[in-house]
Write a protein that holds these residues in place. Structure first.
Motif, PDB file in Angstrom:
ATOM      1  N   MET A 191      -9.358  -5.119  -4.239  1.00  0.00           N
ATOM      2  CA  MET A 191      -8.704  -4.696  -2.998  1.00  0.00           C
ATOM      3  C   MET A 191     -10.119  -4.353  -1.917  1.00  0.00           C
ATOM      4  O   MET A 191     -11.211  -3.723  -2.386  1.00  0.00           O
ATOM      5  CB  MET A 191      -7.905  -3.470  -3.079  1.00  0.00           C
ATOM      6  N   PRO A 212      -5.107 -12.968  -0.215  1.00  0.00           N
ATOM      7  CA  PRO A 212      -3.731 -13.233   0.603  1.00  0.00           C
ATOM      8  C   PRO A 212      -4.565 -13.591   2.076  1.00  0.00           C
ATOM      9  O   PRO A 212      -5.560 -13.060   2.265  1.00  0.00           O
ATOM     10  CB  PRO A 212      -3.206 -11.893   0.804  1.00  0.00           C
ATOM     11  N   VAL A 245      -1.792   5.216  -6.372  1.00  0.00           N
ATOM     12  CA  VAL A 245      -1.906   4.220  -5.803  1.00  0.00           C
ATOM     13  C   VAL A 245      -1.046   3.093  -6.390  1.00  0.00           C
ATOM     14  O   VAL A 245      -0.997   3.048  -7.318  1.00  0.00           O
ATOM     15  CB  VAL A 245      -3.421   3.832  -5.972  1.00  0.00           C
ATOM     16  N   TRP A 246      -0.545   2.268  -5.442  1.00  0.00           N
ATOM     17  CA  TRP A 246       0.552   1.131  -5.957  1.00  0.00           C
ATOM     18  C   TRP A 246      -0.176   0.021  -5.332  1.00  0.00           C
ATOM     19  O   TRP A 246      -0.196   0.079  -4.119  1.00  0.00           O
ATOM     20  CB  TRP A 246       1.948   1.790  -5.403  1.00  0.00           C
ATOM     21  N   LYS A 249      -0.365  -4.561  -5.699  1.00  0.00           N
ATOM     22  CA  LYS A 249      -1.279  -5.769  -6.255  1.00  0.00           C
ATOM     23  C   LYS A 249      -2.172  -6.368  -5.098  1.00  0.00           C
ATOM     24  O   LYS A 249      -3.422  -6.347  -5.120  1.00  0.00           O
ATOM     25  CB  LYS A 249      -0.265  -6.769  -7.004  1.00  0.00           C
ATOM     26  N   ASN A 250      -1.434  -6.884  -4.204  1.00  0.00           N
ATOM     27  CA  ASN A 250      -2.072  -7.418  -3.040  1.00  0.00           C
ATOM     28  C   ASN A 250      -2.453  -6.268  -1.837  1.00  0.00           C
ATOM     29  O   ASN A 250      -3.532  -6.690  -1.359  1.00  0.00           O
ATOM     30  CB  ASN A 250      -1.408  -8.623  -2.524  1.00  0.00           C
ATOM     31  N   ILE A 251      -1.566  -5.585  -1.788  1.00  0.00           N
ATOM     32  CA  ILE A 251      -1.971  -4.423  -0.914  1.00  0.00           C
ATOM     33  C   ILE A 251      -2.111  -3.046  -1.739  1.00  0.00           C
ATOM     34  O   ILE A 251      -1.518  -3.283  -2.946  1.00  0.00           O
ATOM     35  CB  ILE A 251      -0.943  -4.322   0.175  1.00  0.00           C
ATOM     36  N   LYS A 252      -2.904  -2.060  -1.401  1.00  0.00           N
ATOM     37  CA  LYS A 252      -2.886  -0.929  -2.292  1.00  0.00           C
ATOM     38  C   LYS A 252      -2.556  -0.005  -1.179  1.00  0.00           C
ATOM     39  O   LYS A 252      -3.254   0.499  -0.276  1.00  0.00           O
ATOM     40  CB  LYS A 252      -4.390  -0.848  -2.744  1.00  0.00           C
ATOM     41  N   SER A 281      -2.181   4.178  -1.132  1.00  0.00           N
ATOM     42  CA  SER A 281      -2.592   5.404  -1.862  1.00  0.00           C
ATOM     43  C   SER A 281      -2.143   6.427  -1.017  1.00  0.00           C
ATOM     44  O   SER A 281      -2.561   6.651   0.109  1.00  0.00           O
ATOM     45  CB  SER A 281      -4.254   5.253  -1.689  1.00  0.00           C
ATOM     46  N   ASP A 340      -4.430  -0.480   2.113  1.00  0.00           N
ATOM     47  CA  ASP A 340      -5.530  -1.339   1.980  1.00  0.00           C
ATOM     48  C   ASP A 340      -5.115  -2.754   1.951  1.00  0.00           C
ATOM     49  O   ASP A 340      -4.148  -2.836   1.128  1.00  0.00           O
ATOM     50  CB  ASP A 340      -6.586  -0.976   1.170  1.00  0.00           C
ATOM     51  N   GLY A 341      -5.423  -3.678   2.575  1.00  0.00           N
ATOM     52  CA  GLY A 341      -5.260  -5.103   2.367  1.00  0.00           C
ATOM     53  C   GLY A 341      -3.844  -5.444   3.063  1.00  0.00           C
ATOM     54  O   GLY A 341      -3.568  -6.875   3.038  1.00  0.00           O
ATOM     55  N   PHE A 383       3.350   6.777  -8.943  1.00  0.00           N
ATOM     56  CA  PHE A 383       3.112   5.719  -9.590  1.00  0.00           C
ATOM     57  C   PHE A 383       2.705   5.509 -11.101  1.00  0.00           C
ATOM     58  O   PHE A 383       2.787   4.513 -11.603  1.00  0.00           O
ATOM     59  CB  PHE A 383       2.632   4.363  -8.733  1.00  0.00           C
TER      60      PHE A 383
END
Lengths: 361, 361, 361, 361
Positions: free
Chosen positions: A1, B356, C4-5, C7-10, C12, C27-28, D227
């Motif tokens: 990320m 992405p 924090v969760w 895969k493509n966005i994070k 937090s 993030d992302g 999470f």
């Protein structure tokens, strides 16, 4: 990320140079570390602008802790620190002429004009301030385990100020460097450095430098296989520092110029332990620590913002233009990057030490 | 994770040098790539031992695809390829004297003696074979998009064979290098190289080298913020290659020796696009691609296995001993690492291109 | 990572109930989404305390955006929003008697007393506020693609207010639910609900409930293999919402009570597409979307804070004690969790849609 | 990543039902676990087809270990196990009529026809075999720490065979269940089960079921914030098992039907420890273990392959067709999923126990 780093801890950096604020969330930092605000502010001050050799801009970067510290200790919950951007600028902004060797051009294209690039936006070196906040916590935590991280300016331009002795560098030397206004080993070089900075500044130019960093006290066998190597994990955070273009461990590129018989680090018995008798590998073999000091160097490019006229293009008209960047810039950003490199290294080593046990318990 | 790499794809390498087999699982590789076995075998052959300048050991490293390829195309499901270890060795093994600059000592301590270190175990350079399998898939996929990855041996020991021109390096040159038994630019240096290898081999010694790699055809704006920089992601896989001790982008460490006015890459208008007029930054600014060729160099240490007597310690008795490593070893492992570096770079660039979209669709 | 969760966005999340502030970094998140503050505040208001059926505590949860939004659009850089905790409480705090079914006891033991557990600390339901901020962004982004996420209170205690028709639930119904003070399908049940809440409140008790959520407009084939299933990714964020003890997709536990011939969802041709003729599977087969509405239910436990006397232990003396929790609590936290579930679902679906293309481009 | 799971360990599953082989790489598994082949084969046998109540197909699923085990112990390097697919089928295959409630339709669309869907391909329940291999290692490792994982078939269709007593379930009961051909608590229900299976089989139908699983011996305070909750991490792997449509912890959906005063788990002092006096929460509060047995249930849908005629569409012609699936299928796949659920749970709990320490050391 993009701005999240770490395996066992997650460091998430946010903010833009001219936005409302910048900061960091550190997730997974263990509970029970005494929060030493003084030490953290000292680290942040070393990075902050305003010193004799740095830009004269003033940013009183005082982090405000929003979470994760309670009763003087880390709580185990995510730690968030925010640095407000006190000098708000207009939100009218239009990137017209991308500055050479900045993120401007790729960022404006990548984000189709949506990126906030005022003052470099999220790409600004200012974003290293929250990284230093996070790293200073790791520095403190490591120190409590007897592990010391320190760095110095090893060269500026073509002027060389010396390197650590990779077998002898120790906590005392590393801590001493942090007290110095100019962290260089060759104290006789102070004047040479001042002269160079003055010359560069007068010329409206900038100059690059090499920062050398060492970590002492890390036990043998930390790090791991292939992509968990100490080298890879350090590099993955170091290249997140704006301006770093090279990372080398131990004798690094020089090691490629030598023979195995010169570069191999043999072993000897020493007080019931087996210790390396040389340290060309920077304290890392097979991706794991050898018990010798970890030593690496990073190459920092010259500050890309210079007052000299440069070639660029007006992105709206497509015309070639001559660009003159105003404002006060750091003649040698490498100097201010010294504590940033230390902090990044501390985060990486701290994260590595949190790896699960290698042998089942 | 130790031997798992990647953000959008996950490359998981397994195996030990003398175990039953080595291999790789590539998870998240998109469907629809024509599986070009010939190209993959050609890559693996370039890495394999047995050439004129390499160790004479013979390993017919033929990967067997277990999954993820069907009807001649990738299926989108995890791809697993296994290389059987044909020459099984005894399972009796006891590491008594750690080899200098190998993983032996840290690994035996880290894993309390449980690690399989026969022939270097999971730390063996042999584990680059599955990485090449995975990378060759990425090379093919990139080529289909007009992106070419190639590398050459830029120097061996103190002998310099030239570098890519970072503004001119192109697909044609990169592909041509792959056809050569000895991938060096300065064709006149062939004999010098052969002499050096012969000398080193006779001496029972080894020598390091520098590999330079370029990627051409990557659009502008790939990569990203801070820890998603192209530099950081390339470095995170490159340092997973055993023996690499330094990575530098563009002019790398040299950039630190120059001035901003020399090192900044200005822009000019060119056929409706804005292009850099120099490429000191290795095609990466602000962690993102600039559209210029991506160029980086890695420093490879001398093969640590040498025939010369070395200092070590008997780990059972604690006595200092003189170690002589038998067998046939690569005088210059950097040569065989050329395709490995290409493959690692291809995986990193491929992974970056799977990010992405930066702008919402 | 703990909070924090993605895969493509994070995403937090940080903060403690009684600390300086709570918030989130995303993030992302791609650039170019128009920032609809009104919609976001509307979402946050639905979750906030103070409604007729909720606790009377007042928290004017106004998020302040520190980064990642510029000129009215997301910039592609990390988005940080902070909600200041206005009513600061004393830092003197000592957890003496752990509240049943709260995090108190495991947290105080896990963190050796360092956790900030005032008001539940980082485990407080209050931490769902930043999750709603993040999720509301995803809701907006999805809506722009024609994807709608909505939820309702399907049952409270043993009283059932109806379920979505999994074949007919549509955007119009989902959006209509959001306008209601009490999001239930059976409008005739309004009074039953009010009575139940009143009874429970008077008794100093609390009651659980089931929230049903649907997502319509997701194309076929989203999600993926095994651990990238739509079910798994939704569940991984849903179970991050404090109080959720069960998640089921489609007919869920009921599907286990039926026969294949009853539960299988056959296909029919419909305007050049192949569509399921029933939707027992909740719009997900083989971990991928089928094109039918995604439908799932979550079981929310009764608010653990109740005014009735409960059994606990003084952790300092070890004596069994009777605990009476004062203050005003939500009689049915499930009601306030409705928008939280929507937001968590929106984040998961948005993250899934950012997956790299399944077929090479 | 699609078929990669885990935070501290990485389990990477590969293979297709009719491909060359299936298998798993387990990265990050600690060294020093005695490899108990017998126990692992016993687990795999419980999952394998061929029992009295299962499909009559025979697959002698013998895993071959390629790496990571040496001298009878795990080495700390990635463990790879491969199960060869002995009965190779033709590579001519064309998915014409998607089977209802299988992955067929979404997969063929998602992967534009490149997916290998013979026998379900990578979506086949056969892929649980490598998951069981990996999980059986975790089961063994947990057992060595005094932690036992076990499961039973709690109901089939509308027939209920009883649940664990969540306060009393213990290692002895869990291990005893593994010895049974039919793992149900109510031994008197054996005949009812056999009758149901027989009826269903004769009808060419299938039936769903509920599997209940318990883990005993996990210390208090494992798991974590949001999470990283035990619920979320268990669910993220459980939903990777083909056919699972619901997961509930403790009293799960029933908890939503009750009052706080009924469902809260109070505490009492017991031999210097504070222990819950009830276990409605399934041993998890605030996402962390309470020290009580972890208890959860999963809903498994009926085997989607049934012999009865079903509605589908010819994807080439778009015509509605009646589909009859031949071959021998499991009348109740939930039975064979019992050990799979145990193994998935063991992996999750093992991964959780490898989390870094919550308090700084």
């Amino acid at each position: 990320m993009s701005s999240v780093w770490g395996k066992n801890i997650k460091v998430s950096v946010f903010g833009e140079s001219h936005g409302n604020g910048i900061g960091v969330v550190i997730d997974g930092f263990p509970a029970g570390l005494a929060y030493n605000e003084e030490e953290i502010l000292a680290y942040m001050k070393r990075r902050a602008p305003g010193g004799r050799f740095a830009t004269k801009r003033s940013e009183p970067d005082i982090p405000r802790v929003l979470s994760g510290i309670f009763g003087g200790y880390t709580t185990g919950a995510p730690i968030c620190a925010v640095i407000e951007n006190t000098s708000q600028r207009s939100s009218d902004y239009d990137l017209t002429v991308p500055r050479p060797s900045h993120a401007d051009l790729p960022a404006v294209l990548k984000y189709s004009g949506f990126a906030d690039l005022r003052g470099g936006g999220h790409y600004s070196g200012r974003l290293t301030a929250p990284l230093v906040f996070a790293g200073a916590l790791a520095v403190t935590a490591l120190k409590n385990k007897g592990i010391h991280v320190g760095a110095h300016l090893s060269s500026v331009g073509d002027d060389d100020y010396g390197c650590f002795d990779p077998m002898k560098v120790d906590a005392e030397l590393l801590e001493r460097m942090k007290e110095k206004e100019l962290p260089i080993i060759d104290t006789g070089a102070w004047e040479r450095f001042a002269d160079k900075i003055e010359t560069v500044r007068k010329d409206g130019d900038s100059v690059g430098g090499i920062i050398e960093c060492a970590v002492v006290g890390v036990p043998v066998g930390e790090g791991g296989h292939m992509f968990e190597s100490v080298e890879g994990r350090l590099a993955s955070i170091l290249f997140g520092i704006s301006g770093i273009k090279g990372v080398e461990f131990g004798r690094g590129f020089d090691i490629s110029r030598g023979l195995g018989s010169e570069m191999n680090d043999g072993y000897a018995s020493c007080e019931d332990r087996i210790v390396p008798i040389s340290n060309n590998c920077g304290g890392i073999a097979g991706g794991m620590t050898t018990g010798a000091p970890i030593v690496f160097r990073v190459a920092m490019k010259p500050t890309p913002s210079i007052a000299k006229e440069q070639d660029s293009v007006n992105i709206h008209t497509g015309e070639n233009v001559k660009l003159n960047i105003g404002g006060r810039h750091d003649p040698c950003i490498a100097l201010r990057a010294v504590p940033v490199v230390e902090c990044a290294a501390a985060l990486a080593i701290f994260d590595i030490l949190l790896d699960p046990p290698a042998v089942i318990e």
